[in-house]
Enzyme design. Structure first.
Site, short mmCIF file in Angstrom:
data_model
loop_
_atom_site.label_atom_id
_atom_site.label_comp_id
_atom_site.label_asym_id
_atom_site.label_seq_id
_atom_site.Cartn_x
_atom_site.Cartn_y
_atom_site.Cartn_z
N GLY C 48 0.77 -1.24 0.00
CA GLY C 48 0.00 0.00 0.00
C GLY C 48 0.80 1.29 0.00
N HIS C 97 2.18 -9.05 -10.06
CA HIS C 97 0.73 -9.16 -9.90
C HIS C 97 0.12 -7.83 -10.25
CE1 HIS C 97 -3.23 -10.00 -8.56
NE2 HIS C 97 -3.15 -9.32 -7.44
N HIS C 99 -3.86 -5.76 -11.59
CA HIS C 99 -5.30 -5.85 -11.85
C HIS C 99 -5.55 -5.24 -13.24
CE1 HIS C 99 -6.97 -6.84 -7.66
NE2 HIS C 99 -5.68 -6.98 -7.59
N ASP C 122 4.33 -15.41 -29.27
CA ASP C 122 5.68 -14.90 -29.00
C ASP C 122 6.01 -14.97 -27.51
OD1 ASP C 122 6.47 -14.31 -31.59
OD2 ASP C 122 5.73 -12.25 -31.52
N HIS C 171 -10.30 -12.77 -9.81
CA HIS C 171 -9.30 -11.94 -9.17
C HIS C 171 -8.48 -11.20 -10.23
CE1 HIS C 171 -6.15 -11.70 -5.72
NE2 HIS C 171 -5.92 -10.79 -6.60
N TYR C 228 15.43 -14.67 -32.57
CA TYR C 228 14.94 -13.31 -32.39
C TYR C 228 15.89 -12.58 -31.45
CZ TYR C 228 11.81 -9.48 -31.09
OH TYR C 228 11.27 -8.25 -30.87
#
Lengths: 233, 233, 233, 233
Positions: C48, C97, C99, C122, C171, C228
């Site tokens: 936070g 992680h 959202h 890819d 989630h 690549y």
């Protein structure tokens, strides 16, 4: 001659950076090349290099057969596709490949982008074609060259200067033009019309633009009777 | 008088640049003009010029009949549309043309933009109309003038100051207002409400705003009983 | 050793800031961690804290069991999920992680993200899996640990280095890679392919990419025959 | 006391500017207010003023009955709505009104925003309610006050601190919180979850989040057992 080639290299760098700042590419996806037919030289973005660190000397120079003439870095892995286009489409001196999201989505649906309005007509004379899928043999050997070949095949009977873009099936768009700068303009216009065609179809719009309006808008910007922009001196 | 005209020119440049930075236009698409009825002069963006290089002296000055009074560059190819609007819509002193994507999509679907909420009502008193298509004759000769004529035709019985925008079928939006700045505000509001109407329709919303709420929001911002914003001194 | 750990911490800070500027996270949502297997140390974003104020010393250091080794702030509340992934996926040294909105929407629909084109291929070798839902017991106690466990369960028979992302049901996404930087690249690619798959499905596209094209694009960028990018010296 | 009020005014200015830079508002749409219950003073954005020119002294100070205590400019025309919320929702010390596009679209559809995932649950404990429509009488007289009243009516049996937002039918969202800063956070979160719910529904997702997961995520961030963020000292 050296000066010409340096100018080509600088314009290819500049247009790669403009492409990066246009919002059409993320990470190191996408590449711009330029071709100087008098010098017989193609300049292209190096493979997998961060746009923020790219310098003029990183732009790789090749001949039309793909032999590296100058540059320490490997050229874009899509180079054979670019070369095949330059070898076949006369007057094309700049090519752009992106994974811009609306154009990719038409390609992933296997659908051509329908000409639905004047924004489209200002840049593309008709539906922007989607290629057929490649078969296993075409993918396993010389994949990038065969991507070029399927683009050429798709343009049988189509003028590549009047239709300066294609969507490769399950892959993404290539756009081109008489210079790297015009090719980037067309890549930007392509994504805009791909988005508008998407929204139009979702709103239930099904009709293409009337052919007289398509003709008018295309000829307003292109060819001998064009009257858009400033007269060349 | 010279000072008035210079002020008009500067405001037209400023609003063209604000339009470019608003995200509504890409490449050289889009244009803003202004009209000073006392001077009888229209100022408009030159055709096909890069926004980043535009200067005050590039803004072209014309009379209402389209004769160039000052300026070395060709005016926007959409100039005859702007002039037709100024000649017919009293009180309109600024016009904006864009290819903003949600508004274009309504136009490509041939649909008016339905008034579905208070955001819409704050700027537009009812559905934003979509014109009929132009026929081959109207397109082949005097196309831009006829685009203006079909806008005027669409507004039979509609007050252009209460409905300061239109979507031209298969083409895109024009917005206007009592000044170039207000016209750009309306072009920005138009794209926002076009997007919200799109999303609402996709969510299954089918009802228009209640007419009493439409009336309230429109009159809150416009007319003699308005109470939005600061009182003019 | 101290220098190694400091380097890890700096890369975790840098990648948290890159994530914040990528447009994938808003407010304080999202977190990046890194793992140095030789030092046995995990570095993770504090919980936070505003991205604009984050400093190297705010990055929390823990061992694989979750004991805090250094740092005055509480680690991200998602830390037990990160640790469970590091304990089970060998070769994973960075986890992200977010959202991000299109990836979340697939997760909220309980659907895996289908592999529909080369952009997807890819980075991800097949459909990006969506986990099953957690049951009440798994949520009420050790929720974040159980989120990790359901990810591991989902990857039974899947190589996490060939499929460096997952969508947790109801989630949002986790992405990973051999470094924090590669994990952020994969999180960015994930959101892009999630958006393109969304648009493709809305256009009526239903077919997945041919398996030979999936194989080609994945192997072009990954593994011993990759070609690549630039050769490592 | 003077210092407290000055602090309130500064935070209201700061949060109005943060709202403007968040992408949620265009033109002069949207407003933020703050309330200091000990001083009995509400500070709110002036009506129709350009965000780029707003200064601390432009923020208008009123009492809870709407009497202007300080400020030369007219307060936002939405002031009676803000005051009605402050008079009824204890603990609410900041309110934000926007016309953010996905939230508006739910309101224009007359639909509550369904709780479909943990992003939603982190901020809103259940579906974000949509009010009923106002009738002609409620619109014609004391419209803004009645907008506040219909919000209060909608919250019968709902804790406004656990559900810090509402969508007003055919209009748009209001969000609030224990401070102007938290109210803006909630307005930003609201638009994000409104967009994700839109995308989820378009992907065919129909199920709400399991109630145990909703409970867990909400309580993880709020209330006495929360463990997200840093412990207050």
């Amino acid at each position: 001659m050296k000066k010409r080639v340096e100018k080509l290299r600088e314009s290819v760098l500049r247009e790669n950076l403009r492409l990066a700042s246009s919002g059409l590419v993320i990470l190191t996806w996408g590449n711009v090349s330029g071709y100087d037919p008098e010098a017989g030289i193609v300049a292209i973005k190096p493979s997998g290099v961060d746009y923020r660190e790219m310098k003029t000397e990183d732009i790789v120079l090749l001949d039309l057969q793909g032999n590296v003439l100058e540059g320490k870095l490997s050229p874009s892995s899509d180079t054979p596709t670019h070369l095949e286009i330059y070898r076949n489409f006369e007057g094309v001196h700049g090519i752009v490949h992106t994974h811009s999201q609306y154009a990719v989505s038409w390609g992933q649906s296997g659908r051509s982008i329908p000409a639905m309005g004047t924004t489209h007509a200002d840049h593309f004379y008709g539906d922007i074609p989607c290629t057929r899928k490649l078969n296993p043999n075409e993918v396993q050997a010389d994949y990038e060259l065969n991507t070029g070949k399927v683009i050429i095949e798709t343009f049988t009977g189509i003028d590549p200067l009047a239709m300066p873009a294609v969507v490769v099936n399950n892959h993404g768009p290539f756009a081109w033009g008489p210079s790297p700068a015009k090719a980037v303009d067309n890549a930007i216009a392509l994504e805009a019309v791909a988005k508008m065609a998407y929204l139009t179809v979702r709103l239930g719009g099904e009709e293409r633009i009337d052919h007289w309006l398509l003709d008018k808008h295309y000829s307003r910007k292109h060819g001998k009777d064009s009257y858009y922009g400033q007269k060349k001196k």
